[in-house]
Design an enzyme around this catalytic site. Structure first.
Site, mmCIF file in Angstrom:
data_model
loop_
_atom_site.group_PDB
_atom_site.id
_atom_site.type_symbol
_atom_site.label_atom_id
_atom_site.label_comp_id
_atom_site.label_asym_id
_atom_site.label_seq_id
_atom_site.Cartn_x
_atom_site.Cartn_y
_atom_site.Cartn_z
ATOM 1 N N LYS A 1 7.499 -7.385 2.964
ATOM 2 C CA LYS A 1 8.540 -6.514 2.380
ATOM 3 C C LYS A 1 9.882 -7.218 2.251
ATOM 4 C CE LYS A 1 6.468 -2.073 3.151
ATOM 5 N NZ LYS A 1 6.462 -0.776 3.803
ATOM 6 N N ARG B 1 -0.264 -2.009 9.235
ATOM 7 C CA ARG B 1 -0.765 -2.038 7.847
ATOM 8 C C ARG B 1 -0.298 -3.358 7.223
ATOM 9 N NH1 ARG B 1 0.956 -0.786 2.670
ATOM 10 N NH2 ARG B 1 -0.601 0.245 1.382
HETATM 11 C C1 9MG Z 1 1.577 2.699 0.915
HETATM 12 N N1 9MG Z 1 2.525 2.039 1.792
HETATM 13 C C2 9MG Z 1 3.366 1.014 1.456
HETATM 14 N N2 9MG Z 1 4.112 0.679 2.519
HETATM 15 C C3 9MG Z 1 3.741 1.496 3.538
HETATM 16 C C4 9MG Z 1 4.147 1.652 4.864
HETATM 17 O O1 9MG Z 1 5.123 0.923 5.386
HETATM 18 N N3 9MG Z 1 3.552 2.584 5.612
HETATM 19 C C5 9MG Z 1 2.570 3.373 5.101
HETATM 20 N N4 9MG Z 1 2.017 4.303 5.901
HETATM 21 N N5 9MG Z 1 2.133 3.277 3.831
HETATM 22 C C6 9MG Z 1 2.725 2.356 3.078
#
Ligand code: 9MG
Length: 292
Positions: free
Chosen positions: A234, A268
């Protein structure tokens, strides 16, 4: 203390060891991997290659992912909304193919009630909703089922969320929002054991807000639900390091370690193998037996 499992029907998914959720974006425009799973580039129409999606999922599962998160709507800053039908057409064939090829918990990243219902009918065990079930009909779509739900904080909508973002106290405001969404779910009859929370790094937040949230992630433990985080590639990592999106692995692993040390239960990520290494180092620090 943070909860260390989630309920999916009669089943419990153990999170006493942090788990990895591998990202499978079936979108033409997600910020770091958009279009990678396209059948033919340059045809003008985006069609997911099932084979490419399955091979990518296979690699993430082999690397140790416990969940695969399939998403058909790009939620990168500035992304336009996608139609319900388009989202269904992107997600469902991949979800069905994953179910028939692998024994893996599939999560679907969606806020759309019709997609939620269809994903549950097709066997998804978790709905990952960046809008925390706030779309009309989303709670109803989920409440008849027994899937787990990730409630994420986002301020605004992807198209505009990075414009003029202000908080007086980002940690408390994000936490209060999540508390409200948890209460709404519980009032609708959704058992608390089915819920996870996520502060939503990058969703309507400046890099400073994101790092304040990361520094104080442990504050979310008082919600007493498993914490999911997503920092993979990110822009907050780009802001801290000056690196482009394809050069942010080390920064992502550093941020992941900060989150693990404050109780994050699910990470994630696009980079499953490196994240598993980070979890193994974290576990060794906690005294887990070293077996290799
Ligand atoms: C779909 N998506 C993109 N970034 C995310 C994040 O930080 N958390 C979650 N739960 N979904 C995300």
């Amino acid at each position: 203390m943070t909860k260390t499992s989630i309920a999916v029907g009669a089943r419990r998914i153990d999170l006493s060891t942090p788990a990895v959720m591998g990202i499978l974006n079936v979108t033409p425009d997600s910020f770091s991997d958009g279009g990678q799973l396209q059948t033919e580039k340059g045809s003008g129409v985006f069609r997911v290659s099932l084979d490419k999606a399955l091979r990518h999922a296979e690699q993430m599962i082999a690397a140790g992912a416990q969940f695969i998160d399939v998403g058909g709507e790009s939620t990168r800053p500035g992304a336009p909304e996608v139609s319900e039908q388009e989202e269904l057409d992107r997600v469902l064939p991949v979800l069905e193919a994953l179910q028939s090829e692998f024994d893996i918990a599939v999560s679907v990243d969606t806020s759309t009630p019709r997609v939620i219902s269809a994903a549950i009918a097709a066997g998804a065990v978790l709905i990952n909703d960046v809008r925390a079930l706030s779309r009309p009909g989303a709670i109803a779509a989920i409440s008849e089922s027994d899937v787990a739900i990730c409630l994420m904080h986002m301020r605004g909508q992807p198209k505009t969320m990075q414009r003029d973002v202000q908080y007086a106290d980002v940690v408390n405001e994000v936490k209060s929002y999540l508390q409200e969404r948890i209460a709404i779910c519980e009032n609708a009859g959704i058992a608390r054991e089915r819920l996870l929370v996520d502060p939503g790094f990058g969703f309507g937040k400046t890099p400073e807000h994101n790092f304040q949230l990361l520094a104080q992630l442990q504050a979310f433990q008082s919600l007493q639900l498993p914490i999911l985080i997503g920092v993979s590639r990110k822009s907050m990592l780009g802001a801290a390091t000056g690196r482009d999106v394809d050069q942010r692995l080390a920064a992502g692993i550093a941020a992941t370690m900060v989150a693990l040390m404050q109780g994050a239960s699910i990470i994630r990520t696009h980079d499953v193998a490196a994240t598993i290494d980070a979890i193994n180092v974290y576990r060794a620090v906690l005294g887990a037996p070293i077996t290799r």
